[in-house]
Design an enzyme around this catalytic site. Structure first.
Site, PDB file in Angstrom:
ATOM      1  N   GLN A 200     -65.547 -13.961  10.996  1.00 31.98           N
ATOM      2  CA  GLN A 200     -65.226 -12.986  12.040  1.00 31.98           C
ATOM      3  C   GLN A 200     -64.515 -11.763  11.481  1.00 31.98           C
ATOM      4  O   GLN A 200     -64.745 -10.640  11.946  1.00 31.98           O
ATOM      5  CB  GLN A 200     -64.349 -13.636  13.114  1.00 31.98           C
ATOM      6  CG  GLN A 200     -65.095 -14.500  14.104  1.00 31.98           C
ATOM      7  CD  GLN A 200     -64.203 -14.995  15.230  1.00 31.98           C
ATOM      8  OE1 GLN A 200     -63.146 -14.419  15.513  1.00 31.98           O
ATOM      9  NE2 GLN A 200     -64.619 -16.074  15.875  1.00 31.98           N
TER      10      GLN A 200
ATOM     11  N   PRO B 149     -64.605 -21.783  15.607  1.00 31.71           N
ATOM     12  CA  PRO B 149     -66.054 -21.937  15.798  1.00 31.71           C
ATOM     13  C   PRO B 149     -66.705 -22.692  14.650  1.00 31.71           C
ATOM     14  O   PRO B 149     -66.386 -22.470  13.485  1.00 31.71           O
ATOM     15  CB  PRO B 149     -66.555 -20.494  15.875  1.00 31.71           C
ATOM     16  CG  PRO B 149     -65.527 -19.704  15.130  1.00 31.71           C
ATOM     17  CD  PRO B 149     -64.216 -20.383  15.376  1.00 31.71           C
TER      18      PRO B 149
ATOM     19  N   ASP C  78     -64.724 -12.810  23.218  1.00 30.48           N
ATOM     20  CA  ASP C  78     -63.803 -12.048  22.363  1.00 30.48           C
ATOM     21  C   ASP C  78     -64.503 -11.505  21.120  1.00 30.48           C
ATOM     22  O   ASP C  78     -64.127 -10.462  20.592  1.00 30.48           O
ATOM     23  CB  ASP C  78     -62.599 -12.906  21.975  1.00 30.48           C
ATOM     24  CG  ASP C  78     -62.980 -14.140  21.171  1.00 30.48           C
ATOM     25  OD1 ASP C  78     -63.694 -14.993  21.714  1.00 30.48           O
ATOM     26  OD2 ASP C  78     -62.556 -14.237  20.000  1.00 30.48           O
ATOM     27  N   GLN C  79     -65.554 -12.209  20.641  1.00 25.74           N
ATOM     28  CA  GLN C  79     -66.270 -11.730  19.461  1.00 25.74           C
ATOM     29  C   GLN C  79     -67.089 -10.474  19.761  1.00 25.74           C
ATOM     30  O   GLN C  79     -67.421  -9.709  18.852  1.00 25.74           O
ATOM     31  CB  GLN C  79     -67.183 -12.836  18.922  1.00 25.74           C
ATOM     32  CG  GLN C  79     -66.431 -14.062  18.432  1.00 25.74           C
ATOM     33  CD  GLN C  79     -67.343 -15.100  17.826  1.00 25.74           C
ATOM     34  OE1 GLN C  79     -68.079 -14.832  16.874  1.00 25.74           O
ATOM     35  NE2 GLN C  79     -67.315 -16.306  18.366  1.00 25.74           N
TER      36      GLN C  79
ATOM     37  N   HIS D 235     -58.148 -14.861  24.845  1.00 24.74           N
ATOM     38  CA  HIS D 235     -58.569 -14.314  23.555  1.00 24.74           C
ATOM     39  C   HIS D 235     -59.260 -12.967  23.728  1.00 24.74           C
ATOM     40  O   HIS D 235     -59.051 -12.038  22.934  1.00 24.74           O
ATOM     41  CB  HIS D 235     -59.515 -15.293  22.850  1.00 24.74           C
ATOM     42  CG  HIS D 235     -58.817 -16.370  22.088  1.00 24.74           C
ATOM     43  ND1 HIS D 235     -58.324 -17.499  22.683  1.00 24.74           N
ATOM     44  CD2 HIS D 235     -58.521 -16.489  20.769  1.00 24.74           C
ATOM     45  CE1 HIS D 235     -57.763 -18.271  21.778  1.00 24.74           C
ATOM     46  NE2 HIS D 235     -57.865 -17.679  20.598  1.00 24.74           N
TER      47      HIS D 235
END
Length: 382
Positions: free
Chosen positions: A105, A134, A304-305, A329
């Site tokens: 990430q 994850p 959030d990603q 998040h």
């Protein structure tokens, strides 16, 4: 020192999310930052091995000068230089079961904008399937297709799997730099068209555990969809045992992926853990059902990603998050992104579409439109 942008690491959920978003945007926009109270909301505040390796990875990707980069540090100064374009390979080894997915990430967005016409390889070592992060299957089977919608991609190789507490996994990401990211419109969730999954055991864990997790997930999915009058699509969850030469330690878990007829994709995962009494197959299935039953286009782990991708993209992105509110998040990632890029006009907006209580919330962002000047130059295009 006065030009340092100060970020409070206790913002929002007070974990590593603040650090990852701040470091990415610092490197991409050449913004020197001071991050204090790092991971203040965690039982053991400060940089753990995974976070430290993330700092070091981004440092190498942008030739940064860093102060405070050590285990347990609660304060960090990060002075980025230009993104590196000469090196083709970077290694980040936590030497623990630190989550490889979280290393990806922080490193992937920087590699996407590297001044290079050749792919950048990130060699990430640690835990491939561990609690509190994850799984690599989520990265490859859920995040990758979503990233494709923004106009970017990566290839990958799973060299070895590593589980908690031993770690020892190795994962290679080959990322091709882009000129820019495209805005996305993910507002039509559609209906489920296919559900696939992988239920695995490794080491001394017997294969019947994999079959049990797979059956639990199938039963919960079928019942959950049927109870809401949603047609049950084909469900194919493979149960298998990892070979000893491709996995380190003992572990078991499950990953499930659901695709809809409009191209939305959701992921769910579960791990057998002595510290966590949840049933992995049921946990993974419920993580799939939640977005499906709330009219969302992304699951809670994707929310959030997407924040960094939406912020960097060219144009206005719109994403339906369903009838539920933003996750903590996601709220944290948005706060950090707006602090970092607010002077450039970055703003996120959450609104509710028309249609009453069942109408979904739409997260919208007019992206800053970051361009890779190397790939946009006339010299390169010739």
């Amino acid at each position: 020192m006065s030009n340092l942008l100060k970020i409070d690491g206790s913002l929002g959920e007070g974990g590593g999310q603040v650090l990852r978003v701040a470091l990415c945007l610092s490197a991409l926009y050449r913004i020197p930052v001071e991050i204090d109270n790092i991971r203040a909301g965690r039982p053991k505040p400060g940089l753990a091995a995974q976070h430290l390796k993330g700092v070091e990875l981004v440092k190498e990707l942008c030739n940064a000068r860093v102060l405070g980069a050590h285990i347990g540090s609660t304060r960090l100064e990060f002075h980025p230089g230009p993104l590196e374009g000469r090196r083709r390979e970077y290694v980040a080894d936590t030497k623990t079961a630190g989550c490889i997915g979280l290393l990806a990430q922080v490193g992937l967005p920087c590699a996407l904008f590297a001044p290079s016409s050749e792919p950048i390889t990130l060699i990430l070592k640690g835990g491939t399937n561990v609690p509190m992060g994850p799984h690599i299957e989520y990265l490859t089977e859920v995040f990758k297709p979503i990233l494709n919608k923004f106009g970017a991609d990566f290839d990958f190789s799973v060299i070895k799997r590593g589980y908690y507490p031993a770690g020892g996994g190795e994962f290679h990401l080959r990322i091709k730099p882009v000129k820019h990211l495209n805005a996305v419109d993910l507002t039509n969730p559609g209906i489920p068209s296919q559900i696939t999954g992988w239920s695995y055991v490794a080491g001394v864990v017997p294969i019947n555990e994999a079959h049990k997790m797979a059956n639990d997930a199938k039963n919960v999915l079928k019942q959950g969809l049927s109870n809401h009058d949603i047609a049950v699509p084909p469900i194919d969850i493979l149960a298998y045992k990892e070979e000893r030469d491709t996995a380190v330690g003992n572990g078991s878990g499950i990953n499930v992926v659901c695709t809809t007829n409009t191209g939305c994709i959701f992921g769910g995962s579960g791990l057998r853990s002595k510290r966590d009494q949840t049933v992995p197959g049921i946990e993974a299935a419920n993580q799939i059902l939640t977005p499906l039953l709330s009219n969302s286009c992304v699951d809670e782990h994707s929310q959030d990603q997407l924040v960094i991708l939406m912020a960097l993209a060219k144009g206005t992105s719109r994403v339906s998050i369903g009838t539920k509110e933003l996750t903590c998040h996601t709220e944290t990632a948005i706060k950090v992104a707006e602090i970092m890029l607010g002077d450039r006009g970055l703003r996120f907006n959450l609104s509710k579409s028309s249609g009453g209580d069942l109408a979904p919330h739409i997260l919208e962002c007019e992206g800053i439109g970051l361009f890779n000047e190397f790939l946009n130059s006339r010299i390169f295009e010739r």
